[in-house]
Motif scaffolding. Sequence first.
Motif, PDB file in Angstrom:
ATOM      1  N   LYS A  11       0.811  -1.217   0.000  1.00  0.00           N
ATOM      2  CA  LYS A  11       0.000   0.000   0.000  1.00  0.00           C
ATOM      3  C   LYS A  11       0.842   1.264   0.000  1.00  0.00           C
ATOM      4  O   LYS A  11       0.464   2.268  -0.589  1.00  0.00           O
ATOM      5  N   ILE A  12       1.986   1.184   0.699  1.00  0.00           N
ATOM      6  CA  ILE A  12       2.806   2.396   0.813  1.00  0.00           C
ATOM      7  C   ILE A  12       3.900   2.454  -0.243  1.00  0.00           C
ATOM      8  O   ILE A  12       4.627   3.449  -0.329  1.00  0.00           O
ATOM      9  N   LYS A  13       4.051   1.392  -1.046  1.00  0.00           N
ATOM     10  CA  LYS A  13       5.113   1.345  -2.051  1.00  0.00           C
ATOM     11  C   LYS A  13       5.050   2.523  -3.008  1.00  0.00           C
ATOM     12  O   LYS A  13       6.089   3.127  -3.330  1.00  0.00           O
ATOM     13  N   PRO A  14       3.866   2.914  -3.503  1.00  0.00           N
ATOM     14  CA  PRO A  14       3.810   4.079  -4.413  1.00  0.00           C
ATOM     15  C   PRO A  14       4.298   5.368  -3.768  1.00  0.00           C
ATOM     16  O   PRO A  14       4.743   6.291  -4.474  1.00  0.00           O
ATOM     17  N   LEU A  15       4.213   5.422  -2.414  1.00  0.00           N
ATOM     18  CA  LEU A  15       4.684   6.634  -1.754  1.00  0.00           C
ATOM     19  C   LEU A  15       6.213   6.695  -1.696  1.00  0.00           C
ATOM     20  O   LEU A  15       6.794   7.779  -1.635  1.00  0.00           O
ATOM     21  N   ILE A  16       6.851   5.481  -1.686  1.00  0.00           N
ATOM     22  CA  ILE A  16       8.313   5.439  -1.586  1.00  0.00           C
ATOM     23  C   ILE A  16       8.961   5.555  -2.949  1.00  0.00           C
ATOM     24  O   ILE A  16       9.917   6.310  -3.157  1.00  0.00           O
ATOM     25  N   ILE A  17       8.476   4.763  -3.905  1.00  0.00           N
ATOM     26  CA  ILE A  17       9.058   4.744  -5.254  1.00  0.00           C
ATOM     27  C   ILE A  17       8.248   5.684  -6.127  1.00  0.00           C
ATOM     28  O   ILE A  17       7.227   5.308  -6.701  1.00  0.00           O
ATOM     29  N   THR A  18       8.687   6.917  -6.169  1.00  0.00           N
ATOM     30  CA  THR A  18       8.030   7.928  -7.012  1.00  0.00           C
ATOM     31  C   THR A  18       8.995   8.363  -8.102  1.00  0.00           C
ATOM     32  O   THR A  18      10.214   8.340  -7.925  1.00  0.00           O
ATOM     33  N   GLY A  19       8.444   8.771  -9.197  1.00  0.00           N
ATOM     34  CA  GLY A  19       9.286   9.229 -10.301  1.00  0.00           C
ATOM     35  C   GLY A  19      10.158   8.128 -10.856  1.00  0.00           C
ATOM     36  O   GLY A  19      11.318   8.356 -11.169  1.00  0.00           O
ATOM     37  N   ASP A  20       9.588   6.901 -10.918  1.00  0.00           N
ATOM     38  CA  ASP A  20      10.353   5.753 -11.377  1.00  0.00           C
ATOM     39  C   ASP A  20      10.737   5.911 -12.845  1.00  0.00           C
ATOM     40  O   ASP A  20       9.869   5.957 -13.719  1.00  0.00           O
ATOM     41  N   ASN A  21      12.062   5.971 -13.101  1.00  0.00           N
ATOM     42  CA  ASN A  21      12.574   6.097 -14.465  1.00  0.00           C
ATOM     43  C   ASN A  21      13.007   4.712 -14.944  1.00  0.00           C
ATOM     44  O   ASN A  21      14.089   4.229 -14.614  1.00  0.00           O
ATOM     45  N   ARG A  22      12.106   4.057 -15.684  1.00  0.00           N
ATOM     46  CA  ARG A  22      12.389   2.687 -16.100  1.00  0.00           C
ATOM     47  C   ARG A  22      13.621   2.603 -17.022  1.00  0.00           C
ATOM     48  O   ARG A  22      14.358   1.619 -16.985  1.00  0.00           O
ATOM     49  N   PHE A  23      13.822   3.639 -17.824  1.00  0.00           N
ATOM     50  CA  PHE A  23      14.965   3.605 -18.741  1.00  0.00           C
ATOM     51  C   PHE A  23      16.278   3.586 -17.972  1.00  0.00           C
ATOM     52  O   PHE A  23      17.191   2.811 -18.280  1.00  0.00           O
ATOM     53  N   SER A  24      16.395   4.432 -16.927  1.00  0.00           N
ATOM     54  CA  SER A  24      17.627   4.456 -16.127  1.00  0.00           C
ATOM     55  C   SER A  24      17.839   3.130 -15.417  1.00  0.00           C
ATOM     56  O   SER A  24      18.960   2.616 -15.319  1.00  0.00           O
ATOM     57  N   LYS A  25      16.711   2.558 -14.921  1.00  0.00           N
ATOM     58  CA  LYS A  25      16.822   1.292 -14.221  1.00  0.00           C
ATOM     59  C   LYS A  25      17.277   0.177 -15.171  1.00  0.00           C
ATOM     60  O   LYS A  25      18.168  -0.615 -14.857  1.00  0.00           O
ATOM     61  N   LEU A  26      16.677   0.097 -16.339  1.00  0.00           N
ATOM     62  CA  LEU A  26      17.058  -0.923 -17.313  1.00  0.00           C
ATOM     63  C   LEU A  26      18.494  -0.724 -17.788  1.00  0.00           C
ATOM     64  O   LEU A  26      19.242  -1.697 -17.989  1.00  0.00           O
ATOM     65  N   LEU A  27      18.887   0.539 -17.968  1.00  0.00           N
ATOM     66  CA  LEU A  27      20.257   0.812 -18.382  1.00  0.00           C
ATOM     67  C   LEU A  27      21.258   0.351 -17.330  1.00  0.00           C
ATOM     68  O   LEU A  27      22.308  -0.205 -17.637  1.00  0.00           O
ATOM     69  N   GLY A  28      20.886   0.562 -16.051  1.00  0.00           N
ATOM     70  CA  GLY A  28      21.762   0.109 -14.975  1.00  0.00           C
ATOM     71  C   GLY A  28      21.899  -1.397 -14.941  1.00  0.00           C
ATOM     72  O   GLY A  28      23.001  -1.938 -14.798  1.00  0.00           O
ATOM     73  N   PHE A  29      20.761  -2.112 -15.071  1.00  0.00           N
ATOM     74  CA  PHE A  29      20.820  -3.571 -15.071  1.00  0.00           C
ATOM     75  C   PHE A  29      21.559  -4.102 -16.299  1.00  0.00           C
ATOM     76  O   PHE A  29      22.286  -5.100 -16.217  1.00  0.00           O
ATOM     77  N   PHE A  30      21.389  -3.428 -17.427  1.00  0.00           N
ATOM     78  CA  PHE A  30      22.097  -3.846 -18.645  1.00  0.00           C
ATOM     79  C   PHE A  30      23.610  -3.683 -18.467  1.00  0.00           C
ATOM     80  O   PHE A  30      24.401  -4.578 -18.814  1.00  0.00           O
ATOM     81  N   GLY A  31      24.019  -2.533 -17.913  1.00  0.00           N
ATOM     82  CA  GLY A  31      25.445  -2.321 -17.664  1.00  0.00           C
ATOM     83  C   GLY A  31      25.999  -3.310 -16.670  1.00  0.00           C
ATOM     84  O   GLY A  31      27.113  -3.820 -16.837  1.00  0.00           O
ATOM     85  N   LEU A  32      25.222  -3.607 -15.619  1.00  0.00           N
ATOM     86  CA  LEU A  32      25.664  -4.600 -14.639  1.00  0.00           C
ATOM     87  C   LEU A  32      25.825  -5.971 -15.291  1.00  0.00           C
ATOM     88  O   LEU A  32      26.810  -6.681 -15.039  1.00  0.00           O
ATOM     89  N   GLY A  33      24.874  -6.335 -16.147  1.00  0.00           N
ATOM     90  CA  GLY A  33      24.955  -7.625 -16.831  1.00  0.00           C
ATOM     91  C   GLY A  33      26.162  -7.707 -17.741  1.00  0.00           C
ATOM     92  O   GLY A  33      26.879  -8.723 -17.756  1.00  0.00           O
ATOM     93  N   ILE A  34      26.429  -6.654 -18.521  1.00  0.00           N
ATOM     94  CA  ILE A  34      27.595  -6.646 -19.409  1.00  0.00           C
ATOM     95  C   ILE A  34      28.882  -6.754 -18.606  1.00  0.00           C
ATOM     96  O   ILE A  34      29.806  -7.516 -18.948  1.00  0.00           O
ATOM     97  N   GLY A  35      28.976  -6.018 -17.507  1.00  0.00           N
ATOM     98  CA  GLY A  35      30.181  -6.064 -16.685  1.00  0.00           C
ATOM     99  C   GLY A  35      30.419  -7.442 -16.094  1.00  0.00           C
ATOM    100  O   GLY A  35      31.544  -7.951 -16.091  1.00  0.00           O
ATOM    101  N   VAL A  36      29.358  -8.064 -15.590  1.00  0.00           N
ATOM    102  CA  VAL A  36      29.496  -9.409 -15.015  1.00  0.00           C
ATOM    103  C   VAL A  36      29.890 -10.411 -16.091  1.00  0.00           C
ATOM    104  O   VAL A  36      30.720 -11.308 -15.862  1.00  0.00           O
ATOM    105  N   ILE A  37      29.299 -10.290 -17.286  1.00  0.00           N
ATOM    106  CA  ILE A  37      29.651 -11.198 -18.387  1.00  0.00           C
ATOM    107  C   ILE A  37      31.133 -11.069 -18.741  1.00  0.00           C
ATOM    108  O   ILE A  37      31.849 -12.065 -18.902  1.00  0.00           O
ATOM    109  N   LEU A  38      31.620  -9.839 -18.869  1.00  0.00           N
ATOM    110  CA  LEU A  38      33.031  -9.626 -19.192  1.00  0.00           C
ATOM    111  C   LEU A  38      33.939 -10.189 -18.107  1.00  0.00           C
ATOM    112  O   LEU A  38      34.962 -10.817 -18.396  1.00  0.00           O
ATOM    113  N   LEU A  39      33.561  -9.974 -16.852  1.00  0.00           N
ATOM    114  CA  LEU A  39      34.374 -10.482 -15.751  1.00  0.00           C
ATOM    115  C   LEU A  39      34.387 -12.012 -15.732  1.00  0.00           C
ATOM    116  O   LEU A  39      35.445 -12.641 -15.585  1.00  0.00           O
ATOM    117  N   LEU A  40      33.214 -12.628 -15.891  1.00  0.00           N
ATOM    118  CA  LEU A  40      33.143 -14.090 -15.896  1.00  0.00           C
ATOM    119  C   LEU A  40      33.869 -14.688 -17.095  1.00  0.00           C
ATOM    120  O   LEU A  40      34.544 -15.720 -16.976  1.00  0.00           O
TER     121      LEU A  40
END
Length: 365
Positions: A11-40
């Motif tokens: 119920k309170i989640k919308p009050l905490i996560i406001t202004g959710d920028n899905r593009f920034s979030k996806l870009l972060g996960f994509f960069g994390l995935g690429i970095g982990v792949i290169l390291l592995l």
Amino acid sequence: MRKIMSLSYKKIKPLIITGDNRFSKLLGFFGLGIGVILLLMSVQMFINIQRVLYSETPGKTGDDFISISKSITNQNMGMENTFTSEDLKELRQQPNIDAISPLISNQYQVTANAGNMLPFSTDLFLESMDPSFLDTLPPNFSWEPGQETIPLIFSTDFLELYNVFAPAQGLPQISPETITSVNIFLECSGRNGRQTFKGNVVALSDRVNSILVPESFMKWSNEYFTGKTISPEPSRVFIKTKDANNPQLISFFDREGYHLNKEKIRFGRLKSTLQNIVGALGVFGILVILMALMLFSFYVQLMIAKSKDNLRLLITLGYSPNWLKSRVARTWLPMYFITVFISLLITQITHLIFRQFPFAQISKL
């Protein structure tokens, strides 16, 4: 209670996560995935390199023995390119070198002929070295002053070369078994006179490209025919090492300008190059991971800044800050684990695909 808390958070989640920028979030996960792949992938490649170029190195059954000499260039031609006592001391101090054996050569003229059996005569060189470095050491490889017969250890490569040119010169080819019965007469001459010895080949060596005599004979003959009691400085040195392909050892030889058989260390040079590439790939992967984590950090900070008023209100209503923090963290952790799992899966699939290519069969060389 846990279910009530879960419903309360929904119920309170919308009050905490406001202004959710899905593009920034996806870009972060994509960069994390690429970095982990290169390291592995860099870790997997490092393991493959170690397995192929070290554990599965053809003929790797124990210590390696290699011969080194000083490189001859246009600048040092005509100079004494021998190993001084300081050079030998430096070699002994190297952590990747277990032992060394200087090859002492004759300082007088030696002419060899085989009598009527092989009608030819040639000048040649003799050398001696520590017997513990020999791959074949017969019990009769010894000499004492006054002994007219000198035991010889002949290089297998020299015998092959002789059998190649012998037919063109009208000479018979010789088998490894026959050469031990051939009497070779060695005419040694120097400042103090001339003397003929009978040489007898007692063994063949695959390791040393030379004609070897016992150390006792070499020391005596150099002193007798030259009149000098000082042992000559060696032009070649045999070294004993656990791994001739060690990149640090090869780097030391290159830095000192030492020449050695490149065929024996070709895996080492390849290993060094690949390790540098893999290391750079791993560092790049770590940098990408750090940049992705920084992006997540900025994203969370921005989300908290936009929800600052709502968070104050929730704390005023009695919500614990620690509970709010743990609930927010739980929404991110599954995505982290999923990203790492997908990266690991992609790495393994890529590894399996590359194993099917012909160049991946380097381990069979």
